[in-house]
Enzyme design. Structure first.
Site, short mmCIF file in Angstrom:
data_model
loop_
_atom_site.label_atom_id
_atom_site.label_comp_id
_atom_site.label_asym_id
_atom_site.label_seq_id
_atom_site.Cartn_x
_atom_site.Cartn_y
_atom_site.Cartn_z
N SER A 249 41.20 35.08 31.10
CA SER A 249 41.39 36.48 31.42
C SER A 249 42.01 36.73 32.80
O SER A 249 42.55 37.81 33.04
CB SER A 249 40.04 37.20 31.37
OG SER A 249 39.16 36.69 32.34
N SER B 235 38.39 31.25 31.96
CA SER B 235 39.25 32.30 32.50
C SER B 235 39.78 32.06 33.91
O SER B 235 40.63 32.80 34.39
CB SER B 235 38.53 33.65 32.47
OG SER B 235 38.45 34.12 31.15
N LYS C 248 40.46 39.57 41.59
CA LYS C 248 40.36 39.99 40.19
C LYS C 248 39.60 41.31 40.09
O LYS C 248 38.57 41.49 40.75
CB LYS C 248 39.64 38.89 39.39
CG LYS C 248 39.68 39.09 37.87
CD LYS C 248 39.03 37.91 37.15
CE LYS C 248 39.14 38.03 35.64
NZ LYS C 248 38.45 36.90 34.95
#
Lengths: 497, 98
Positions: free
Chosen positions: A155, A179, A80
């Site tokens: 997210s 997330s 990420k």
């Protein structure tokens, strides 16, 4: 030859260790897959071809020298874009950090490299991890591999989409309000939010420091456990890192068993707003746990219904403070520095140009909640709700070993549907937020496809703090039973793209 | 609870160092008003007798021995700077002319 991109991380590591494929071949197969499908999916913001092949060659060299390889050596991973990577861009999905090249690795990045994990690139995300759909990325949305017109969760939608489209067998996410778990739920993958303090936050761009927690994403429970073990453990560079042994997650994942376990179904996580097909699959999972020998009971956590409200005061409050560091002075974008504007004006012009709408909303919301006159009613009350939620957890964990619920109330919704309706978007995190507020551990894993739309449904398992191993023990048992029932892993049913 | 006006949004924008456009003021006013209206319900259960929780862990200061150890070089530390001069971050004017 076997398709190297369809293997689990555990199988990939074993294949490399046995010399049946080199780490370089494995990395190249995934880079080829990225080249073939990511134009459609948009899971990656940056693909580090050179760095990935270099890391893979290093693993191959170590093996050639007869060195012992770790359990994830040579396994590719999608990281990420919230963790700093030395020499590789890190944007947090924001224009304000476009082009920024960190000069140091996050502790998590460093641990991945030390484990011989091959980092393929950086994945798309809602800007500063604020969102539940990845639509808030400044670099465009990511498609859900099950249906590219739908959201992959957020997210961490880039990480979940990379897994579900076989661009990487492992990924990293961060979970502030869901997330990691909600993206896992809507893509048919596995995601774990470790106990707060279990994985170092050093080098992880801060959103809400008392809630943020990095963790593993994978396609199987065992793979998630192997990754969990590689990244977890005390870090002196993070003052909130827990100085205690990592719970035995891998051993638990290898010994899935719920016989004799007491499992609580949270009564409050049902009713209005929950999709019928989600509840159908969730109730089947509960029935399965009973069949597997668990003692399932209903429990009540009344304060959980205030968790969403408390979260949307606490997280914005902390973010309004954390994001003050983006002042256009030391790194990142600078706008309006033409000799006619003061430093303060340059800061305001830069933040206006560099932040997206959701980030602006939350910064202002936090500023409002913390302002004098409103502090007690908003931030102060939210902190009290946090106490009540922690007490609810403590009370029910006195009687049960883990809790279960749907991970998120609906399957993946269409891109655009909730994009400019913040309150509708926030509901996606209804079931995941209490765990962040209390700091304990939780997992999402697939429990089937909703009958009405054929999209993945996630089962959430919640454990007490530092009992992360229970997630894996239960998760592995559920995964084995469902895979046997379906005849194959759930992702076999996803489109091949 | 009071509604959020566009004037209040403009004030929040100034406090938050966000140069907001006119059309943003109206848009955010409606959205912030809806969000604040929804989250205000935390006050319903926040009794006098409930202590606040600011963090899931009991926080303590973490110290390290006061010894020199490797750190970023000036070149590394300045590598992301929008502007620099003589190993320093160069910033726009902070103080007034007079």
């Amino acid at each position: 030859m076997t398709d190297l991109t369809r293997m689990t991380a555990a199988e990939t590591a074993a294949t490399i260790a046995a010399g049946e494929a080199s780490a370089t071949e494995v990395a190249q197969a995934h880079l080829d897959r990225i080249g073939a499908v990511d134009e459609k999916v948009h899971a990656f913001l940056h693909v580090d071809t050179e760095g990935a092949l270099r890391a893979a060659r290093a693993v191959d060299d170590r093996r050639a020298r007869g060195e012992e390889l770790g359990p994830l050596a040579g396994v590719p991973l999608a990281l990420k874009d919230i963790f700093t990577t030395e020499g590789v861009p890190t944007t947090v999905g924001s224009k304000i950090l476009e082009g920024w090249i960190p000069s140091y690795d996050a502790t998590l990045t460093r641990r991945l490299k030390d484990a011989g994990v091959v980092i393929l690139g950086k994945t798309n995300m809602d800007e500063f991890a604020m969102g539940s759909s990845t639509e808030n990325s400044a670099y465009g949305p990511t498609g859900n591999p099950w249906d590219l017109t739908r959201i992959p969760g957020g997210s961490g939608g880039g990480s979940s989409a990379a897994l579900a489209s076989f661009q990487a067998p492992l990924a990293i996410g961060t979970d502030t309000g869901g997330s990691i778990r909600q993206p896992a739920s809507v893509t048919g993958t596995v995601g774990v939010k470790p106990t707060y303090g279990g994985v170092s936050r050093y080098g992880m761009v801060a959103f809400s420091s008392s809630l943020d927690q990095g963790g593993p994403c994978a396609r199987t429970v065992l793979d998630a456990a192997l990754l969990h073990e590689a990244i977890a453990g005390h870090d002196p560079l993070d003052s909130t890192s827990i100085d205690a042994p990592v719970p035995p997650v891998v051993e638990a994942a290898r010994n899935g068993d719920v016989r004799g376990m007491r499992i609580g179904v949270v009564k409050e996580f049902a009713g209005e707003g929950y999709q019928a097909g989600v509840m159908t699959r969730f109730n089947e999972a509960v029935e399965l746990l009973r069949e597997l020998g668990a003692d399932v009971v209903e429990v009540s956590c009344p304060s959980f219904s205030y968790a969403l409200a408390a979260y949307y005061l606490i997280a914005p409050s902390e973010c309004s403070s954390n994001l003050a560091r983006f002042d256009a002075m030391r790194y990142g974008m600078r706008v309006g520095d033409d000799g006619t504007h003061s430093a303060e004006e340059v800061t305001a012009l830069t933040r206006a140009a560099g932040f997206g709408a959701e980030v602006k909303r939350r910064v202002m919301l936090g500023t409002y909640a913390l302002s004098s006159g409103y502090y007690d009613a908003y931030y102060g009350s939210a902190q009290k709700v946090r106490t009540l939620i922690t007490r609810d957890f403590e009370r029910v964990f006195g009687g049960v070993d883990v809790l279960v619920s749907p991970t998120t109330p609906t399957t993946a919704f269409p891109i655009g549907e909730r994009a400019d309706d913040p309150m509708a978007m926030y509901l996606a995190d209804l079931c995941t937020i209490p765990t962040n507020l209390a700091g304990n551990a939780a997992m999402s894993l697939p429990c089937g496809l909703a009958p009405e739309d054929g999209l993945p449904v996630g089962l959430q398992i919640i454990a007490p703090a530092m009992a992360d191993d229970r997630l894996y023990r239960v998760g592995a048992a559920v995964e084995a039973a469902f895979t046997a029932r379906w005849g194959h892993p759930i992702l076999e049913e996803a489109p091949t793209l | 609870m009071p509604g959020i006006t566009r004037e209040e949004v403009a004030h929040l924008g100034r406090l938050s160092r966000l140069e907001l456009k006119d059309e943003e003021l109206d848009h955010f006013a409606g959205q912030l008003d809806a969000i604040i209206g929804a989250v205000a319900r935390v006050a319903e259960v926040a009794g006098e007798d409930v202590p606040p929780t600011s963090h899931p862990l009991p926080l303590t200061n973490v110290m390290r021995p006061d010894v020199v150890r490797p750190s970023l070089t000036p070149r590394q530390a300045l590598s992301g700077a929008p502007a620099q001069e003589q190993q320093r971050f160069k910033v726009p004017q902070i103080l007034g002319e007079d």
